[in-house]
Structures are given as C-alpha cells and as structure tokens.
Design a protein around this motif. Sequence first.
Motif, PDB file in Angstrom:
ATOM      1  N   GLN A 148      37.401  41.162  40.229  1.00  0.00           N
ATOM      2  CA  GLN A 148      37.444  39.870  39.544  1.00  0.00           C
ATOM      3  C   GLN A 148      38.598  39.003  40.061  1.00  0.00           C
ATOM      4  O   GLN A 148      38.466  37.767  40.209  1.00  0.00           O
ATOM      5  CB  GLN A 148      37.563  40.108  38.028  1.00  0.00           C
ATOM      6  CG  GLN A 148      36.269  40.611  37.403  1.00  0.00           C
ATOM      7  CD  GLN A 148      36.444  40.959  35.947  1.00  0.00           C
ATOM      8  OE1 GLN A 148      37.578  41.199  35.494  1.00  0.00           O
ATOM      9  NE2 GLN A 148      35.327  41.006  35.219  1.00  0.00           N
ATOM     10  N   SER A 149      39.734  39.646  40.336  1.00  0.00           N
ATOM     11  CA  SER A 149      40.874  38.877  40.908  1.00  0.00           C
ATOM     12  C   SER A 149      40.519  38.359  42.301  1.00  0.00           C
ATOM     13  O   SER A 149      40.833  37.204  42.663  1.00  0.00           O
ATOM     14  CB  SER A 149      42.107  39.784  40.977  1.00  0.00           C
ATOM     15  OG  SER A 149      42.495  40.186  39.686  1.00  0.00           O
ATOM     16  N   GLU A 201      38.496  45.047  37.648  1.00  0.00           N
ATOM     17  CA  GLU A 201      39.593  44.099  37.471  1.00  0.00           C
ATOM     18  C   GLU A 201      40.051  43.544  38.823  1.00  0.00           C
ATOM     19  O   GLU A 201      40.312  42.334  38.979  1.00  0.00           O
ATOM     20  CB  GLU A 201      40.746  44.808  36.767  1.00  0.00           C
ATOM     21  CG  GLU A 201      41.903  43.865  36.427  1.00  0.00           C
ATOM     22  CD  GLU A 201      43.005  44.570  35.669  1.00  0.00           C
ATOM     23  OE1 GLU A 201      44.062  43.946  35.444  1.00  0.00           O
ATOM     24  OE2 GLU A 201      42.809  45.759  35.288  1.00  0.00           O
ATOM     25  N   ALA A 216      36.674  50.605  35.803  1.00  0.00           N
ATOM     26  CA  ALA A 216      37.324  49.503  35.079  1.00  0.00           C
ATOM     27  C   ALA A 216      38.440  48.878  35.922  1.00  0.00           C
ATOM     28  O   ALA A 216      38.596  47.640  35.983  1.00  0.00           O
ATOM     29  CB  ALA A 216      37.875  50.023  33.757  1.00  0.00           C
ATOM     30  N   ALA A 217      39.213  49.728  36.616  1.00  0.00           N
ATOM     31  CA  ALA A 217      40.283  49.203  37.476  1.00  0.00           C
ATOM     32  C   ALA A 217      39.701  48.435  38.660  1.00  0.00           C
ATOM     33  O   ALA A 217      40.205  47.351  39.040  1.00  0.00           O
ATOM     34  CB  ALA A 217      41.147  50.368  37.956  1.00  0.00           C
ATOM     35  N   GLU A 237      29.843  46.156  36.919  1.00  0.00           N
ATOM     36  CA  GLU A 237      29.484  45.973  35.498  1.00  0.00           C
ATOM     37  C   GLU A 237      28.247  46.781  35.125  1.00  0.00           C
ATOM     38  O   GLU A 237      28.174  47.374  34.037  1.00  0.00           O
ATOM     39  CB  GLU A 237      29.263  44.484  35.243  1.00  0.00           C
ATOM     40  CG  GLU A 237      30.546  43.668  35.253  1.00  0.00           C
ATOM     41  CD  GLU A 237      30.291  42.190  35.091  1.00  0.00           C
ATOM     42  OE1 GLU A 237      31.238  41.447  34.754  1.00  0.00           O
ATOM     43  OE2 GLU A 237      29.126  41.763  35.290  1.00  0.00           O
TER      44      GLU A 237
END
Length: 462
Positions: free
Chosen positions: A150-151, A147, A143-144, A195
């Motif tokens: 995505q950035s 993130e 999950a980290a 994902e």
Amino acid sequence: MKPNLTSTLRTLLRRALRIIPPLIALGVVVWLVRSRTGPVEVEPQEEARPMRVVEAPAVDLIPRVIGYGLVDAANTWRAVAEVKGTVVSVDQRLQAGQLIAQGTRLLQINPADYELAVARLQAGIAEAEARMEELDAETANMAASLEIEQSSLTLAETSLERLRELLAQEAIPQDQIDREQRQVLQQRLAIRQLENAIALIPARRKALEAGVAALDVQLRQAQLDLDRTVIEAPFDCRLGAVRIEKGQFLTAGQVLFEAFGTDAVEVEGKFRPEQLQSLLSEEKRIRLTADLSMELLQELFDLTVMVRLRNADWEAVWPARFDRLRESVDPRTRTISVVLRIDDPYTAIIPGIRPALVPGMYCSIELQAPPRPATVIVPRTAVHGDHLFVLDAEQRLRRRPVVPTLFQEDFAAIGEGLEPGTVVIVSDPTPAIEGMKIEAITDAELISRIRRQAEGEAEVRP
C-alpha cells in the motif's frame, strides 16, 4: 220211643255246644270293654338341636396374604467384550461363585493395537495444530506485506501525478507516463491479491479446526477402545458362569460371564387380585386409580413384608419392602406379580440359621397391612353369603344379615350387621328354621385359633 228221645237230646246238646262258646266270648269282650282305662295324655316337648357356637370377638385385625416367588438379583451384569483382541491376563478370582468387589480388574485384552491408534491420532492432532500456527505466521506476514504494498502504491500514484504535470509541459514523452501507470496497476494488483489471500485465512483456519476436531473425536474413540481392553467389576457382585480363559481371542460383542449384585435381591411374588385388594381398607380402595405413580402406590399399600425360606431342619426370615407392581397380569394364572426388594442379603447371613439369599431360591412371601382396630371376626364357615345365624337370649336360631369385608384363612371380618359378643352358630343348621331351639356347644379351640390368626400370632396359609 227211647231211641227217638236219645236222638233228640243229642241234637239239642250239639246245638247248645255251638251257641254257648260264642256267647261266652261275647261276654268276655263286653267285660273287657267296660273294665279298661283310657289312654294317658303326655304333654309334647320341643327337642333342641346341638350345634357348635362362638362369641364373635373384636380384635386388632392384621390383614395378611401369602404368595410364592423366585429370588433374582436386583442388579445383573452381563459382561460383554466391547473390543476384539487376545486375552493377556485373567484375575485368579474370575471363577463362578466368587465374590468380587467393585472396581476389581478381572481381565485385560491386548492393548497394543489400540495404543498405536491413540498415538497415531495424537500425532495427527499435533500436525494439525502446527499447521494452524504456521497459518497464524503467514497471516502476520501477509498483513505486513499488504502494508508495504500500500505504501508502494501511494508512492507510485504520486510519481504518476508528477509525470503527468511534466507531460502537460511537454517535458517528457508519453511512453514514460505509460510505464509509470503500468507500475501503479501492478501495485494495485499485488494489493488485491494480498487482500484476497488474507480474506481466505478464516476459511482455512476453520478447515484446520474442523480437521483437529475430527481427529479429537477419533482420539476419544480410540481412547475409549483402549479403556475397554480392561474389564472391571461395576459393583460388588457374585460371579456366575465364566466362559473365557487366558490366550483366548475375543470378538466384539462376545458374552464373557454374568455377575449378580450383592447389594440387594428381588423376589417376584404371585398374588391373586382379590388377595391384594383385601390388604387395602375401604378408604384406600377409593384412592386406587390407574394413573397412580409407583411412589404413591408404595405409600398406599404401606406393607410389612417378610420373605421365608424353609428347609427340613430350619427356617430363615428376611425383612423386605414393597418395590413395585409388574406391568401386566399373568394370562395363565390370572395373578399379579409384586416385586419385593431385600437389601444387603449377604451381610445378614447367620451361619446355620440364615444363609445368603441368592438367585433361584423359591421362597414364601407374607404381606401384612397396617392393623385395623376393633374389627369383629367370626369363623369363616359361619358366613353363608350375605348372612349368618346367631342365638337370641332364648337360645333360638335367628338369621342375621351381615356385610363381610375380608375372608382370610379360617375367619371372616364383618363390617356391618354384627356386634362384638354376639353368639354365632358355627355348625351347618340345614334345614335352618327361624326360631328353632338350639343346644349351644361352645367351640373354645376354634375361637382361640381364629383370634391368633387375625392378630398375626399364627402362621398364615395361602
């Protein structure tokens, strides 16, 4: 001339001797006939036939029947080895005839193999749980990472837009745009992979949980097997034949010994259908249907039960209760089995008077129905089918139609046709002639005996 005269006289004399005796006899007969007296007339008298009689009493009748049966334990435990192994300890009381309290440990099978199995499965479960914790950490890391990726994608897309504006001003070459676009695509691919990995986490968790559940089932089975290495008495009992000893190897399913519960015993008595029917009043017979539950059947019979054991020197009696009827009629004897229950057969021991009631004893069983007040009874021999013979006020025989409702021992209960106090003929009057004179001989001993039988004071016979 003289000879002729003499001859004539002789002839006359001979003739006279022939005639005179019959004349004399005839005269005597005539005299006897005239002088005799006529026959004396005697008035005929009716002869009375002597017969035993009783006055029919009205009593509080207690219907009773007698049967016989064997005692059996209400609860029987057949100890069987549920796991295999070597017997490592045996209780010293594990002997035939011993009384054993509930929960007593009787023997121990070597538990080593089963303890190892439990430990192995516990380790497997711990490993599976650690992997689930690892999966939780991996999920958090993904999950980290997602993130961050995505950035990075956002920055790459912004940079690509600026380069396209410069390209439009022909400030940079095309290959620089291509490199930046390739970088954007790689970022998108990284995000898609993260994902997808995160999407697979629930399935991986379910697989791990299923594995833990399977190991838990195996652990419970192993724990059961471990528990089964110890054999304890499930209830207060008395041991039967014992077939094991210390050091013996047992296989699963091997019979070890039998034990019989001491809290209650059962006696299965045999009775003819007509015997059981005689215990029910007419009102209860109407309610007797095939679909009755056992509870309603117990209420319907409402019996007082006594179980007797006789010896040459003593007699023991136990109160019992009606428990149930067996499911079928004995095809050989045509009898119905009635199961009776006796509670606490060991606590009721009276030394020298009443022993313990143990399986295998052959006992007599007496069933008593509730009393039927004011019931007219007569000797059983007095009833001839649907009638009996009574005496009227003139001591003459009369035929009386009756309706017998119960035959028991030496008496019969009469439902209709006879009033209390009626004098009933007990002897066989054959040939029975209506109105013949009877010489009544009261049988006091017989009426006393049937009264005691009917009121439950005398011992009943089968």
